[in-house]
Design a protein around this motif. Structure first.
Motif, PDB file in Angstrom:
ATOM      1  N   ALA A  56      33.870  17.066  44.704  1.00 12.31           N
ATOM      2  CA  ALA A  56      34.120  17.402  46.113  1.00 12.31           C
ATOM      3  C   ALA A  56      35.356  18.277  46.267  1.00 12.31           C
ATOM      4  CB  ALA A  56      34.271  16.118  46.922  1.00 12.31           C
ATOM      5  N   ASP A  57      36.371  18.058  45.425  1.00 11.24           N
ATOM      6  CA  ASP A  57      37.583  18.864  45.523  1.00 11.24           C
ATOM      7  C   ASP A  57      37.306  20.330  45.223  1.00 11.24           C
ATOM      8  OD1 ASP A  57      39.177  16.690  46.193  1.00 11.24           O
ATOM      9  OD2 ASP A  57      39.577  16.184  44.105  1.00 11.24           O
ATOM     10  N   GLN A  92      32.884  28.721  41.490  1.00 10.88           N
ATOM     11  CA  GLN A  92      33.034  29.998  42.163  1.00 10.88           C
ATOM     12  C   GLN A  92      34.061  30.880  41.458  1.00 10.88           C
ATOM     13  OE1 GLN A  92      31.224  31.209  44.796  1.00 10.88           O
ATOM     14  NE2 GLN A  92      29.936  29.373  44.619  1.00 10.88           N
ATOM     15  N   HIS A  93      34.146  32.114  41.940  1.00 14.39           N
ATOM     16  CA  HIS A  93      35.020  33.122  41.362  1.00 14.39           C
ATOM     17  C   HIS A  93      36.467  32.619  41.269  1.00 14.39           C
ATOM     18  CE1 HIS A  93      36.216  37.141  40.244  1.00 14.39           C
ATOM     19  NE2 HIS A  93      36.977  37.292  41.319  1.00 14.39           N
ATOM     20  N   VAL A  94      37.077  32.791  40.114  1.00 17.43           N
ATOM     21  CA  VAL A  94      38.444  32.373  39.779  1.00 17.43           C
ATOM     22  C   VAL A  94      38.724  30.915  40.163  1.00 17.43           C
ATOM     23  CG1 VAL A  94      39.376  34.708  39.732  1.00 17.43           C
ATOM     24  CG2 VAL A  94      39.503  33.466  41.859  1.00 17.43           C
ATOM     25  N   LEU A 100      37.479  25.829  47.283  1.00 16.51           N
ATOM     26  CA  LEU A 100      37.435  27.275  47.081  1.00 16.51           C
ATOM     27  C   LEU A 100      36.188  27.878  47.731  1.00 16.51           C
ATOM     28  CD1 LEU A 100      38.885  29.669  45.745  1.00 16.51           C
ATOM     29  CD2 LEU A 100      37.518  29.249  43.690  1.00 16.51           C
ATOM     30  N   ALA A 101      35.060  27.197  47.597  1.00 19.05           N
ATOM     31  CA  ALA A 101      33.839  27.681  48.239  1.00 19.05           C
ATOM     32  C   ALA A 101      34.022  27.778  49.751  1.00 19.05           C
ATOM     33  CB  ALA A 101      32.673  26.752  47.904  1.00 19.05           C
ATOM     34  N   ASN A 102      34.672  26.788  50.323  1.00 18.08           N
ATOM     35  CA  ASN A 102      34.905  26.808  51.775  1.00 18.08           C
ATOM     36  C   ASN A 102      35.851  27.934  52.167  1.00 18.08           C
ATOM     37  OD1 ASN A 102      33.215  24.608  52.200  1.00 18.08           O
ATOM     38  ND2 ASN A 102      34.867  23.113  52.007  1.00 18.08           N
ATOM     39  N   LEU A 103      36.837  28.206  51.307  1.00 14.24           N
ATOM     40  CA  LEU A 103      37.745  29.322  51.587  1.00 14.24           C
ATOM     41  C   LEU A 103      36.960  30.633  51.616  1.00 14.24           C
ATOM     42  CD1 LEU A 103      40.735  30.315  51.934  1.00 14.24           C
ATOM     43  CD2 LEU A 103      40.710  30.742  49.474  1.00 14.24           C
TER      44      LEU A 103
END
Length: 314
Positions: free
Chosen positions: A4-5, A274-276, A9-12
């Motif tokens: 979940a943590d 996700q990316h980076v 990044l996906a949400n950003l």
């Protein structure tokens, strides 16, 4: 399933996409503002102090308590050559520095499109030479970078090799821009899974690199597209990328090129990331695992300095 943590990044990136769609004015300035939000992804690192650097290029130095000063990380931030900074990557540089046990210099290089290639590579080269002038042997410098910064890290190693100079001891590249031509199949297969760049696909990376290079002939330079390089004599590389990224095929292919040439390489393709994604160090277990794996790889090829121990008299 991702932890979940790791959804942070996906949400950003989802937020970035929404805000980019709503803001069409000054897109470069706006993107630079967004890229600074990468700083939110990492936690502060206990036992690491920071100082600003005013040298041939500027940046931030992250120094773990008890660091081995005989070695150093040269950290090259991502941001598509047009954004990002030492401050957006400060905390991540601290995590990497602490894991390896050496100081890290997060460099600020000139950005496109105001400054075209090779300005960025020139600045990274100047930062490398600054570390050497300060007493660090080239073979004890680890050049680490993410995205465009990962491409620049490898480009520096290629340039030093081509010029017959002493190169770094290792390269750590996170989601590197190795396929700047967008030739890999993942530019089609991962359109729906790459939240940051998927909607723009091949056209997106083509447009991004077009802002970086001075003319189209430079796109196939091995310093711009590493897949065009002769990798003979490069230093060991640790490569990591998310399985759903547009860039994953290029990273895999470059890893194969290194392996086929007898260059020590570790290629880590992490499911559903996700990316980076390592920029979530201290937040997501997947990111922390990658930082640890990178440090272990580095220690194999740039061994920690063995301090002399003087036995007390009997």
């Amino acid at each position: 399933m991702t932890n979940a943590d790791a959804e942070k990044l996906a949400n950003l990136y989802l937020s970035w996409n929404e805000r980019r769609a709503a803001n069409q004015n000054d897109p470069i300035v706006f993107l630079r503002t967004l890229f600074q939000e990468w700083e939110q992804m990492s936690t502060e690192v206990p036992g690491v102090w920071y100082e600003t650097v005013d040298g041939p290029v500027t940046g931030i130095r992250a120094v773990p308590i008890g660091a081995d000063e005989t070695a150093a990380v040269l950290h090259v931030h991502g941001g598509g050559y047009i954004g990002g900074s030492s401050s957006s990557h400060r905390k991540f540089a601290g995590h990497l520095a602490k894991a390896i046990g050496v100081p890290a210099f997060a460099v600020d290089y000139r950005l496109a499109p105001e400054h075209k290639y090779p300005a960025q590579l020139d600045d990274v080269r100047a930062a490398f030479e600054w570390l050497v002038a300060g007493g660090v042997s080239p073979s004890r410098i680890i050049v680490a970078g993410d995205s465009a910064g990962g491409a620049l890290a490898t480009a520096l190693a290629l340039q030093l090799r081509d010029e017959g100079g002493a190169g770094p001891g290792a390269v750590v590249a996170l989601s590197p821009y190795y396929d700047s031509e967008g030739l890999g199949d993942s530019f089609e297969s991962n359109v729906s899974s790459d939240i940051m760049a998927g909607a723009r696909g091949r056209a997106g990376i083509h447009a991004n690199v077009s802002m970086f290079i001075a003319d189209e002939s430079q796109r196939t330079s091995p310093y711009v597209t590493a897949l065009r390089a002769d990798v003979t004599g490069l230093p060991p590389h640790f490569l990591t990328v998310g399985s759903g990224e547009l860039l994953v095929d290029g990273v895999r292919r470059f890893g194969d090129m290194l392996r086929d040439s007898g260059i020590p390489v570790e290629v880590e393709v992490v499911p559903n990331m996700q990316h980076v994604f390592p920029l979530m160090a201290g937040t997501a277990p997947e990111a922390d695992a990658t930082v640890r794996a990178a440090a272990e790889f580095v220690h194999t090829h740039v061994p920690p300095h063995q301090r002399e121990v003087t036995n007390a008299p009997a």
